[in-house]
Structures are given as structure tokens and as C-alpha cells.
Design a protein around this motif. Structure first.
Motif, PDB file in Angstrom:
ATOM      1  N   ILE A  53      95.279  60.517  61.106  1.00 34.16           N
ATOM      2  CA  ILE A  53      96.676  60.399  61.510  1.00 34.16           C
ATOM      3  C   ILE A  53      96.965  59.056  62.182  1.00 34.16           C
ATOM      4  CG2 ILE A  53      96.394  61.462  63.799  1.00 34.16           C
ATOM      5  CD1 ILE A  53      99.103  62.858  63.323  1.00 34.16           C
ATOM      6  N   TRP A  54      95.934  58.432  62.756  1.00 35.54           N
ATOM      7  CA  TRP A  54      96.167  57.237  63.573  1.00 35.54           C
ATOM      8  C   TRP A  54      95.821  55.941  62.861  1.00 35.54           C
ATOM      9  CZ3 TRP A  54      94.121  56.736  69.279  1.00 35.54           C
ATOM     10  CH2 TRP A  54      95.179  56.345  70.104  1.00 35.54           C
ATOM     11  N   LEU A  55      94.774  55.947  62.054  1.00 34.14           N
ATOM     12  CA  LEU A  55      94.318  54.720  61.404  1.00 34.14           C
ATOM     13  C   LEU A  55      94.578  54.698  59.900  1.00 34.14           C
ATOM     14  CD1 LEU A  55      90.881  54.229  63.201  1.00 34.14           C
ATOM     15  CD2 LEU A  55      93.012  53.022  63.647  1.00 34.14           C
ATOM     16  N   GLY A  56      94.838  55.849  59.324  1.00 35.16           N
ATOM     17  CA  GLY A  56      95.075  55.900  57.893  1.00 35.16           C
ATOM     18  C   GLY A  56      96.374  55.197  57.516  1.00 35.16           C
ATOM     19  N   GLY A  57      96.284  54.091  56.808  1.00 37.20           N
ATOM     20  CA  GLY A  57      97.469  53.384  56.354  1.00 37.20           C
ATOM     21  C   GLY A  57      98.143  52.509  57.385  1.00 37.20           C
ATOM     22  N   ASP A  58      97.598  52.386  58.585  1.00 33.33           N
ATOM     23  CA  ASP A  58      98.259  51.618  59.643  1.00 33.33           C
ATOM     24  C   ASP A  58      97.749  50.181  59.645  1.00 33.33           C
ATOM     25  OD1 ASP A  58      99.403  50.537  61.908  1.00 33.33           O
ATOM     26  OD2 ASP A  58      99.134  52.339  63.112  1.00 33.33           O
ATOM     27  N   HIS A  59      98.432  49.327  58.894  1.00 34.33           N
ATOM     28  CA  HIS A  59      97.955  47.953  58.757  1.00 34.33           C
ATOM     29  C   HIS A  59      98.129  47.133  60.037  1.00 34.33           C
ATOM     30  CE1 HIS A  59     102.171  46.773  58.122  1.00 34.33           C
ATOM     31  NE2 HIS A  59     102.252  47.724  57.206  1.00 34.33           N
ATOM     32  N   TYR A  60      98.977  47.581  60.969  1.00 33.15           N
ATOM     33  CA  TYR A  60      99.041  46.915  62.276  1.00 33.15           C
ATOM     34  C   TYR A  60      97.658  46.967  62.941  1.00 33.15           C
ATOM     35  CZ  TYR A  60     104.251  47.129  62.535  1.00 33.15           C
ATOM     36  OH  TYR A  60     105.601  46.991  62.346  1.00 33.15           O
ATOM     37  N   LYS A  61      97.095  48.176  62.978  1.00 30.29           N
ATOM     38  CA  LYS A  61      95.789  48.351  63.619  1.00 30.29           C
ATOM     39  C   LYS A  61      94.702  47.643  62.821  1.00 30.29           C
ATOM     40  CE  LYS A  61      96.764  52.804  65.914  1.00 30.29           C
ATOM     41  NZ  LYS A  61      98.073  53.174  65.337  1.00 30.29           N
ATOM     42  N   TRP A  62      94.805  47.700  61.490  1.00 26.28           N
ATOM     43  CA  TRP A  62      93.790  47.052  60.661  1.00 26.28           C
ATOM     44  C   TRP A  62      93.721  45.548  60.942  1.00 26.28           C
ATOM     45  CZ3 TRP A  62      95.174  49.560  55.260  1.00 26.28           C
ATOM     46  CH2 TRP A  62      94.941  50.944  55.343  1.00 26.28           C
ATOM     47  N   ARG A  63      94.890  44.907  61.082  1.00 27.76           N
ATOM     48  CA  ARG A  63      94.903  43.470  61.359  1.00 27.76           C
ATOM     49  C   ARG A  63      94.210  43.171  62.697  1.00 27.76           C
ATOM     50  NH1 ARG A  63      98.866  40.122  58.719  1.00 27.76           N
ATOM     51  NH2 ARG A  63      99.153  38.931  60.633  1.00 27.76           N
ATOM     52  N   ALA A  64      94.500  44.006  63.696  1.00 27.74           N
ATOM     53  CA  ALA A  64      93.883  43.789  65.010  1.00 27.74           C
ATOM     54  C   ALA A  64      92.368  43.963  64.931  1.00 27.74           C
ATOM     55  CB  ALA A  64      94.480  44.754  66.028  1.00 27.74           C
ATOM     56  N   MET A  65      91.918  44.980  64.209  1.00 26.28           N
ATOM     57  CA  MET A  65      90.477  45.217  64.101  1.00 26.28           C
ATOM     58  C   MET A  65      89.791  44.058  63.385  1.00 26.28           C
ATOM     59  SD  MET A  65      90.636  49.313  63.256  1.00 26.28           S
ATOM     60  CE  MET A  65      88.872  49.644  63.199  1.00 26.28           C
ATOM     61  N   ARG A  66      90.405  43.566  62.321  1.00 26.99           N
ATOM     62  CA  ARG A  66      89.819  42.410  61.635  1.00 26.99           C
ATOM     63  C   ARG A  66      89.749  41.205  62.563  1.00 26.99           C
ATOM     64  NH1 ARG A  66      93.800  44.035  56.952  1.00 26.99           N
ATOM     65  NH2 ARG A  66      92.480  45.484  55.776  1.00 26.99           N
ATOM     66  N   GLY A  67      90.838  41.016  63.349  1.00 20.17           N
ATOM     67  CA  GLY A  67      90.850  39.908  64.299  1.00 20.17           C
ATOM     68  C   GLY A  67      89.787  40.040  65.374  1.00 20.17           C
ATOM     69  N   ASN A  68      89.345  41.253  65.616  1.00 24.74           N
ATOM     70  CA  ASN A  68      88.292  41.502  66.611  1.00 24.74           C
ATOM     71  C   ASN A  68      86.898  41.456  65.997  1.00 24.74           C
ATOM     72  OD1 ASN A  68      87.719  42.063  69.381  1.00 24.74           O
ATOM     73  ND2 ASN A  68      87.192  44.164  68.814  1.00 24.74           N
ATOM     74  N   GLY A  69      86.818  41.079  64.740  1.00 27.17           N
ATOM     75  CA  GLY A  69      85.515  40.942  64.099  1.00 27.17           C
ATOM     76  C   GLY A  69      84.926  42.223  63.568  1.00 27.17           C
ATOM     77  N   ILE A  70      85.771  43.232  63.332  1.00 22.12           N
ATOM     78  CA  ILE A  70      85.278  44.504  62.798  1.00 22.12           C
ATOM     79  C   ILE A  70      85.135  44.395  61.281  1.00 22.12           C
ATOM     80  CG2 ILE A  70      85.734  46.976  62.585  1.00 22.12           C
ATOM     81  CD1 ILE A  70      85.241  45.983  65.486  1.00 22.12           C
ATOM     82  N   PRO A  71      83.976  44.708  60.716  1.00 22.00           N
ATOM     83  CA  PRO A  71      83.798  44.634  59.264  1.00 22.00           C
ATOM     84  C   PRO A  71      84.726  45.610  58.526  1.00 22.00           C
ATOM     85  CG  PRO A  71      81.683  44.722  60.378  1.00 22.00           C
ATOM     86  CD  PRO A  71      82.721  45.034  61.408  1.00 22.00           C
ATOM     87  N   GLU A  72      85.112  45.251  57.307  1.00 22.36           N
ATOM     88  CA  GLU A  72      86.075  46.025  56.533  1.00 22.36           C
ATOM     89  C   GLU A  72      85.603  47.445  56.256  1.00 22.36           C
ATOM     90  OE1 GLU A  72      89.849  46.403  55.039  1.00 22.36           O
ATOM     91  OE2 GLU A  72      88.974  44.632  56.019  1.00 22.36           O
ATOM     92  N   GLU A  73      84.301  47.658  56.204  1.00 19.52           N
ATOM     93  CA  GLU A  73      83.799  49.003  55.928  1.00 19.52           C
ATOM     94  C   GLU A  73      84.197  49.992  57.022  1.00 19.52           C
ATOM     95  OE1 GLU A  73      79.417  47.525  57.477  1.00 19.52           O
ATOM     96  OE2 GLU A  73      79.530  48.876  55.772  1.00 19.52           O
ATOM     97  N   TYR A  74      84.503  49.488  58.234  1.00 18.06           N
ATOM     98  CA  TYR A  74      84.962  50.343  59.325  1.00 18.06           C
ATOM     99  C   TYR A  74      86.489  50.463  59.368  1.00 18.06           C
ATOM    100  CZ  TYR A  74      80.249  50.074  61.273  1.00 18.06           C
ATOM    101  OH  TYR A  74      78.889  50.174  61.473  1.00 18.06           O
TER     102      TYR A  74
END
Length: 467
Positions: A53-74
Motif C-alpha cells: 500500500i505504501w511503496l507499490g507504484g509510488d515513484h516519489y518514494k522510489w526517487r528518494a530511495m535511488r537518491g539514497n543509494g538503494i539498489p533497484e532490486e529493493y
């Protein structure tokens, strides 16, 4: 020192607190532009866990995670739900001053009743508590909407959509009204002839119309426009890089359509002429049906080719574009106005440099028939944060009428995003409250200002859209 996210969060004066707690907070939510999936509402969807419900489809959060160095598999990969959530919790402390930090904790508090700060130390506890709640009837999709005091939402729907789930929602008596919005962008996108012709096949099937000419295309769209109207639709929406105001002739548009229908891509000039013609003809349909038309302008999309090929569109690789706007916008609106086909209109910009541009050019076409006929829309996408919303309201206040503003929307795919309305209302009340206490607005006019807050939070939208 004030406590984080206390009852007076973002409210820095007594007047602001009065305006929010006694007036804004109680108003129902009209979310007139969102991207919720109607099927999930019709099915009263139950989410498997907090990650879905929180991370599925939420590209706002995805951009932040990528900016924090989180690999795409996560992020969009095949890691487990908890592993993905754990990486989001790991990112959270680094997101301070990003609106995601406020939204995250507002959603935890308002939806789940959890007032803990999310970080790696609290991740497991928060994940398990929220996931357990999501297994109960009180946290299915509809129950969340009802608990958040949602009165009405408008989804975003393609002309070829069957709207079957909107019908199902109506028929099973859900108390929140769920209406479709006409989003005909694909009917204009001729640049890729193969993709465009594939879409026209879908439109032919939906409209039971053979589309061999531009006139056939308009006929098919008119049928679908009427069908949408029968299903309660009263809004259109266009997501455009910019406006198109190129001059064209009927013969040119017919020739461009024939070229594309034969499988050949148009030139850039031809594509722009075609989009200019379509914008006009679609706007005429809206005016004849007394709809409200919305224009979301300024995104540059799918910029990361590698990731677009890997995971597709709407995955966090869109950004603020750099486009000329005013000349073509005025040409379109002026033509519609001159010919008597200018519907009520809401204009949204993604580039903040265009704030004042949008307000002043929109106000060229107010005609005294409807209060706030030409609306400067809320801070959109990258601008729906404190600074962006304040700048939007300041531009509207300086150059137009804030009191006629139809207020906030979520523009979200998530059932957890309704606290964004609270966020906006607190910011609005803080601005007005501060100016009353600073002597910039008269204390004697507080009764009007209190009503103004309620209007912007709820009544203006209800009256403007006719709900």
C-alpha cells in the motif's frame, strides 16, 4: 521546543490555529484529481502488507530511495516486501526536509494511529503493526476513504476505458462518490505511428466505430465523451509538455491523420499541428457538455532510456521541463473564447518559473459569468510541498483571487495520500493567520476569512464542479 507533528503542526499563530482546528479540519475531502485504480475501490481491495500500500507504484518514494543509494532490486525488483520496506525506513532519516518525511509521518499517524518516527530502529515494529491492521476490514480500501472523510474522488480514465468499475461502485452503494475523468492524451499522440494505431484499434472497439479519417476519430471520441457523461463525468484532463497553438487547415489535419494511419510517423511540425487541432476539438466537446477542463503542463517524461526500457513509464524518471507556454496557451484559449467554446478551465504548471505566467494569462479569459471561471490550479507534483504550495497561493493572491481557489487534490495512486489535504489546509491557515496577526489583513474581517478557509478547503470545489 515543540513536539514533532503535534496538534498545531505548521500553525504558528493563535489565529492560524483557530482557522485550522475550527474551520479547515472539519471539512470533507473532495479529491477532484487522482490516479486511484477504480477496480481496487470496486473490489474493496485488501492490501497484503504495508509495502504494497505504501511503496507499490509510488515513484516519489522510489526517487528518494535511488537518491539514497538503494539498489533497484529493493525498489521495483524481486526482494521481499519487508526487505523493500526496510530500505525505505533506512532512507527515511535522510529524507528530512523532503515533503516525503512529513507525508510519511502524517500517513502513519492519521491512517494507522502510529505516532512513532520511522527509522531503521522502528521499522520492524511499524511494519508488523500496520500490516496486521491491513488484514482487518477497517483498513480495506473503502474503509480508509471513509475514515479520512472523503466525500468524492475523480479518477483518471482513458476514452477507451469501459468504466465498468465505476458502474460497480455506484451499484453496490459505496457512500463515497467515485467519478471518472476524461483523459484523452493517447488520442493525440501521433509521434509514434505504430503505438498510435494500436491505440486507435482500442478506441474503435470501445466506440464501435471504424476510424478511417479524422472525422471518424472525432465521431468515435464524441461517442465516448457522451458515454463518460452518462457515467457522471464532468471533467477532462490533459497531461501535456506544453500547449500547442500552431495554425492548421482542415486539409492539413486530414492529410496528417491519413499519413499516420498508413503507418508513417509525422514530422515534428505535423505532430504539433495535429495536437493543436485535437486540443481545440476536444475543448469544444467539453464546452458543449458544460464540463471543466484541466491542463497539466510542463513535465519532461521518460528521461532515463535504460530504465524506461527496463521498467516502463511512471516509475520515477520524469522531471520538470523547460518549455515555452504563454503564446500557444493564449492562442488556444482566445480561439475558444472568441468562438464561444471556452469551458471552465484549471491550469497547472510544473515549472515554478511559470507561476505568475499561468495566473496572469488565465485571468485574460475571465468573463464575469462564473466566479473563478479560469482557475490557477494547486501546486502539482514536484510543487505540492510547503514552498511550492506557498508560492502557488502567493502568486494567485498577488495576481488573482485566492478566495475563489478550488483547493487541493492528491494527484496520487495511493489510498494513504489523503493527509496531503490536511497538509495543504494547515499551510493555508498559517498564511492567513499570520497576516491577520501581522495587521496585513483586518481582524474585523475574521468571519469572512473563516468562511474563506472553509470555501477553499471544500465549498469552492463543490460549487465550481456542480457537486
Amino acid at each position: 521546543m515543540r513536539k514533532f507533528l503535534d496538534a498545531d503542526f505548521l500553525l504558528y499563530s493563535d489565529t492560524a490555529r483557530t482557522l485550522y482546528h475550527e474551520h479547515a479540519a472539519k471539512m470533507p475531502i473532495i479529491d477532484y484529481h487522482c490516479h486511484l485504480v477504480p477496480k481496487m475501490i470496486a473490489d474493496n481491495y485488501q492490501f497484503a502488507d504495508l509495502t504494497e500500500i505504501w511503496l507499490g507504484g509510488d515513484h516519489y518514494k522510489w526517487r528518494a530511495m535511488r537518491g539514497n543509494g538503494i539498489p533497484e532490486e529493493y525498489i521495483t525488483g524481486n526482494k521481499s516486501s519487508y526487505e523493500k520496506f526496510e530500505k525505505w525506513a533506512e532512507t527515511m532519516p535522510y529524507a528530512m526536509r523532503n515533503p516525503l518525511y512529513h507525508w510519511t509521518h502524517l500517513e502513519l499517524s492519521r491512517v494507522f494511529g502510529i505516532d512513532k518516527v520511522l527509522n531503521p530502529a522502528t521499522a520492524r515494529e511499524i511494519y508488523e503493526e500496520c500490516t496486521a491492521k491491513l488484514q482487518t476490514p477497517e483498513f480495506r480500501s473503502r474503509a480508509i476513504m471513509e475514515r479520512m472523510n472523503v466525500e468524492l474522488v475523480c479518477t483518471t480514465d482513458d476514452p477507451a476505458d469501459s468504466l465498468e468499475y465505476h458502474k460497480a461502485i455506484r451499484e453496490n452503494g459505496f457512500k463515497v462518490k467515485v467519478l471518472p475523468t476524461w483523459r484523452p492524451d493517447k488520442a493525440m499522440m501521433t509521434a509514434n505511428a505504430e503505438a498510435y494505431n494500436h491505440y486507435l484499434g482500442q478506441l474503435e472497439a470501445a466506440s464501435d466505430t471504424t476510424i478511417s479519417s479524422y472525422a471518424d476519430l472525432l465521431s468515435a471520441l464524441e461517442k465516448r465523451h457522451k458515454f463518460f457523461e452518462e457515467q457522471g463525468c464532468g471533467l477532462s484532463d490533459h497531461g501535456l509538455s506544453t500547449f500547442y497553438g500552431d495554425s492548421y487547415t482542415e486539409a492539413e489535419i486530414n492529410a496528417i491523420f491519413a499519413k499516420v494511419r498508413s503507418g508513417k510517423n509525422p514530422t515534428v511540425e505535423e505532430d504539433h499541428k495535429f495536437q493543436a487541432a485535437m486540443l481545440y476539438d476536444l475543448a469544444v466537446m467539453d464546452a458543449e457538455s458544460n464540463w471543466v477542463q484541466q491542463f497539466h503542463i510542463g513535465a519532461i517524461r521518460n528521461n532515463n532510456t535504460k530504465m524506461f526500457r527496463q521498467i516502463g513509464a511512471d516509475t520515477g524518471y520524469d522531471a520538470i521541463g523547460d518549455y515555452e507556454v504563454a503564446t500557444a496557451m493564449n492562442r488556444l484559449l482566445d480561439k475558444l473564447n472568441t468562438e464561444g467554446f471556452l469551458a471552465k478551465t484549471i491550469l497547472y504548471n510544473l515549472n515554478p518559473r511559470d507561476n505568475e505566467l499561468m495566473v496572469t494569462n488565465a485571468y485574460n479569459f475571465n468573463d464575469g459569468t462564473v466566479p473563478g471561471k479560469m482557475q490557477y490550479g494547486s501546486g502539482w507534483w514536484f510543487l505540492d510541498q510547503i514552498d511550492g504550495m506557498e508560492r502557488q497561493m502567493n502568486a494567485l493572491s498577488a495576481l488573482g483571487l485566492l478566495s475563489r481557489f478550488v483547493g487541493m487534490l492528491t494527484d496520487s495512486r495511493s489510498f494513504l495520500s489523503y493527509p496531503r489535504h490536511e497538509y495543504f489546509r494547515r499551510i493555508l491557515c498559517n498564511i492567513l493567520g499570520r497576516e491577520v496577526e501581522n495587521g496585513q489583513l483586518p481582524e474585523s474581517e475574521l468571519p469572512f476569512i473563516k468562511q474563506m478557509v472553509e470555501n477553499i478547503s471544500y465549498y469552492n470545489a463543490k460549487n465550481y464542479f456542480g457537486w
